[in-house]
Motif scaffolding. Structure first.
Motif, PDB file in Angstrom:
ATOM      1  N   TYR A   6     -24.561  40.775 -24.480  1.00  0.00           N
ATOM      2  CA  TYR A   6     -24.417  41.802 -25.405  1.00  0.00           C
ATOM      3  C   TYR A   6     -23.543  41.344 -26.964  1.00  0.00           C
ATOM      4  O   TYR A   6     -22.250  41.408 -26.408  1.00  0.00           O
ATOM      5  N   TYR A   7     -23.512  41.128 -27.520  1.00  0.00           N
ATOM      6  CA  TYR A   7     -23.072  41.567 -29.126  1.00  0.00           C
ATOM      7  C   TYR A   7     -22.457  41.748 -30.291  1.00  0.00           C
ATOM      8  O   TYR A   7     -24.068  42.331 -30.070  1.00  0.00           O
ATOM      9  N   GLY A   8     -21.745  42.437 -30.920  1.00  0.00           N
ATOM     10  CA  GLY A   8     -22.339  43.690 -31.986  1.00  0.00           C
ATOM     11  C   GLY A   8     -21.731  44.540 -31.427  1.00  0.00           C
ATOM     12  O   GLY A   8     -21.581  45.103 -30.676  1.00  0.00           O
ATOM     13  N   TYR A   9     -21.021  45.384 -31.933  1.00  0.00           N
ATOM     14  CA  TYR A   9     -19.910  46.724 -31.776  1.00  0.00           C
ATOM     15  C   TYR A   9     -21.092  47.751 -31.606  1.00  0.00           C
ATOM     16  O   TYR A   9     -21.370  48.334 -30.088  1.00  0.00           O
ATOM     17  N   GLY A  10     -22.574  47.478 -32.202  1.00  0.00           N
ATOM     18  CA  GLY A  10     -23.921  48.874 -31.819  1.00  0.00           C
ATOM     19  C   GLY A  10     -24.001  48.422 -30.413  1.00  0.00           C
ATOM     20  O   GLY A  10     -23.880  49.675 -29.176  1.00  0.00           O
ATOM     21  N   HIS A  11     -24.376  47.092 -29.721  1.00  0.00           N
ATOM     22  CA  HIS A  11     -24.765  46.932 -28.560  1.00  0.00           C
ATOM     23  C   HIS A  11     -23.756  47.206 -27.356  1.00  0.00           C
ATOM     24  O   HIS A  11     -24.002  47.529 -26.756  1.00  0.00           O
ATOM     25  N   VAL A  12     -22.548  46.302 -27.881  1.00  0.00           N
ATOM     26  CA  VAL A  12     -21.835  46.613 -27.095  1.00  0.00           C
ATOM     27  C   VAL A  12     -20.836  48.197 -26.385  1.00  0.00           C
ATOM     28  O   VAL A  12     -21.152  48.421 -25.235  1.00  0.00           O
ATOM     29  N   SER A  13     -21.202  48.407 -27.110  1.00  0.00           N
ATOM     30  CA  SER A  13     -20.834  49.958 -27.767  1.00  0.00           C
ATOM     31  C   SER A  13     -21.706  51.571 -26.260  1.00  0.00           C
ATOM     32  O   SER A  13     -21.059  51.764 -25.406  1.00  0.00           O
ATOM     33  N   LYS A  14     -22.831  50.616 -26.477  1.00  0.00           N
ATOM     34  CA  LYS A  14     -23.929  51.483 -25.925  1.00  0.00           C
ATOM     35  C   LYS A  14     -23.525  50.834 -24.427  1.00  0.00           C
ATOM     36  O   LYS A  14     -23.944  51.860 -23.530  1.00  0.00           O
ATOM     37  N   ALA A  15     -23.595  49.745 -23.931  1.00  0.00           N
ATOM     38  CA  ALA A  15     -23.291  48.702 -22.798  1.00  0.00           C
ATOM     39  C   ALA A  15     -22.012  49.652 -22.311  1.00  0.00           C
ATOM     40  O   ALA A  15     -21.769  50.102 -21.261  1.00  0.00           O
ATOM     41  N   GLN A  16     -21.054  50.208 -23.087  1.00  0.00           N
ATOM     42  CA  GLN A  16     -19.811  50.924 -22.491  1.00  0.00           C
ATOM     43  C   GLN A  16     -20.171  52.090 -21.881  1.00  0.00           C
ATOM     44  O   GLN A  16     -19.807  52.414 -21.159  1.00  0.00           O
TER      45      GLN A  16
END
Length: 452
Positions: free
Chosen positions: A337-347
């Protein structure tokens, strides 16, 4: 009579003249002194003073940059509102009792509040401008001034908060093991070549060789002479590289230019007795490049065979993880995933195995914008993930920037992340009634932008 370089008296004199701390011995390869050994000092940025509050992270650090790469690290440390104090030269205008004025340049210590920063990657200069924060007999408070930070010049940097990203950057810059890891030569048959040093943060052009090589004509030796001149120019540039710090040297070109030059290098190093090249010949790696222009380094770093031979370098590790991410987008998209929204959701699900982020995101003027990326990095590290901070001065960092500058490889698939992130931002897109029939189109477009 002057003793010969090989005499015992000369060797004793040279050995006693070597300063003991932080030194190593390397051969000095000038034509008249091929067997004399001198000392080279390991160069790194120094911390002269460090005073940071454990309560709120505010404080001041006094630094002394030693290399051009240190200036790049300092550029990444600076933010608007920071206080910088150093020695500078300012034109001071004085008015006499009769009304006449005179001006002269004075060297003085000034503190400014940083408003503008400018790093020139070509000249490797760092300039800061802003109003002065204290008043003196020569400069009134609030007067604007431009500071030029230079190597071997002390300066102090005061911040309201030294977060972990800033402290990691200083540790990296002051690490004695931080050295140039890779040298690269790209060349072409028309007589153009670039000799570069690829460090952990910069790609520095050490020499540009441009020789006019005419076409081959029957009965004329002009092409052979011009080619020999071209090869000699590249050869002389290689002699000046810090071979004690290099793990490998890439030579890339279209066709067989690289092979012909490497044969020339081996023969000439033996004939001239240039031990520095003879002893490091195993570090050369021949590879394919599209041209002799600097941007052809991108072709070199895209070759997996070359990356395999450079696996213990920082550059190779970053390029390898970026290629792994791009392949995963195609083969296993639920783990990339890339983009802050997707990456922060994964975290939030503690699923991130590797976080890829460009250093340009930490130079944001908006404090809150920068803080969210700092928090993301700290959270990934706390959950056991690996963090790769890419330099925007490298090809890999520029490619990552094309897909928002932040990406993640997950430990396990999370197919619902994209849907959740899309729902979170649906309000922003409420006015857009167009429906995209191909949900993977954006991914393909981003991959094409990155050259994949």
């Amino acid at each position: 009579p002057t003793p010969s370089p090989s005499s015992s008296s000369t060797r004793t004199l040279l050995i006693h003249s070597i300063p003991p701390p932080h030194t190593f011995i390397a051969p000095f390869n000038q034509s008249l002194h091929k067997h004399i050994f001198i000392a080279h000092r390991i160069i790194r940025m120094k911390i002269l003073k460090k005073q940071i509050s454990a309560k709120d992270g505010s404080g001041v650090i006094v630094l002394r940059p030693a290399t051009s790469e240190d200036l790049w690290h300092i550029y990444n440390l600076l933010q608007k509102g920071d206080l910088v104090r150093t020695t500078t030269v300012r034109k001071v205008v004085k008015e006499t009792s009769t009304g006449s004025t005179s001006s002269q340049k004075k060297r003085l210590n000034l503190t400014i509040e940083v408003e503008k920063m400018d790093f020139d990657p070509q000249s490797l200069e760092l300039r800061l401008s802003g109003p002065t924060t204290s008043e003196s007999e020569l400069v009134r408070m609030g007067a604007y001034h431009t500071l030029k930070l230079e190597m071997e010049q002390n300066f102090s940097l005061e911040k309201e908060c030294w977060d972990q990203i800033f402290l990691d950057r200083i540790d990296e810059a002051c690490n004695p093991d931080r050295q140039a890891e890779v040298a690269a030569v790209v060349m072409q048959s028309t007589g153009l070549a670039h000799v570069c040093l690829v460090t952990g943060s910069l790609t520095i052009t050490k020499a540009r060789i441009d020789t006019n090589i005419p076409k081959k004509r029957t009965g004329s030796s002009s092409q052979a002479k011009a080619t020999a001149k071209f090869y000699n120019g590249v050869y002389q540039a290689l002699l000046k590289l810090p071979w004690d710090q290099l793990k490998c040297c890439l030579i890339g070109s279209p066709g067989f230019v690289k092979d012909d030059f490497f044969k020339y290098l081996l023969e000439e190093s033996v004939r001239r007795e240039d031990r520095i090249l003879i002893e490091n010949k195993q570090k050369f790696i021949l590879c394919k490049a599209s041209s002799g222009h600097k941007h052809a380094l991108e072709d070199v770093f895209l070759d997996p065979k070359i990356m395999a031979q450079m696996e213990d370098t920082k550059v190779a590790r970053e390029v390898t993880v970026l290629h792994q991410f791009m392949r995963m987008i195609d083969t296993d998209p639920d783990r990339a995933y890339y983009g802050y929204g997707h990456v922060s959701k994964a975290q939030e699900s503690l699923a991130i195995d590797s976080l890829l982020v460009t250093d340009s995101l930490f130079r944001a003027d908006d404090v809150q914008e920068r803080r969210k990326y700092v928090n993301l990095v700290e959270q990934v590290r706390e959950s056991g993930g690996k963090v790769f901070i890419f330099s925007s001065m490298h090809v890999s960092g520029q490619q990552l920037k094309l897909v928002s500058g932040v990406a993640a490889i997950l430990r396990y698939p999370l197919p619902d992340v994209e849907e959740e992130a899309t729902n979170d931002f649906s309000d922003d897109d409420s006015d857009d009634n167009e429906v995209d029939d191909d949900p993977n189109r954006r991914i393909r477009e981003d991959m094409e932008d990155m050259g994949f």
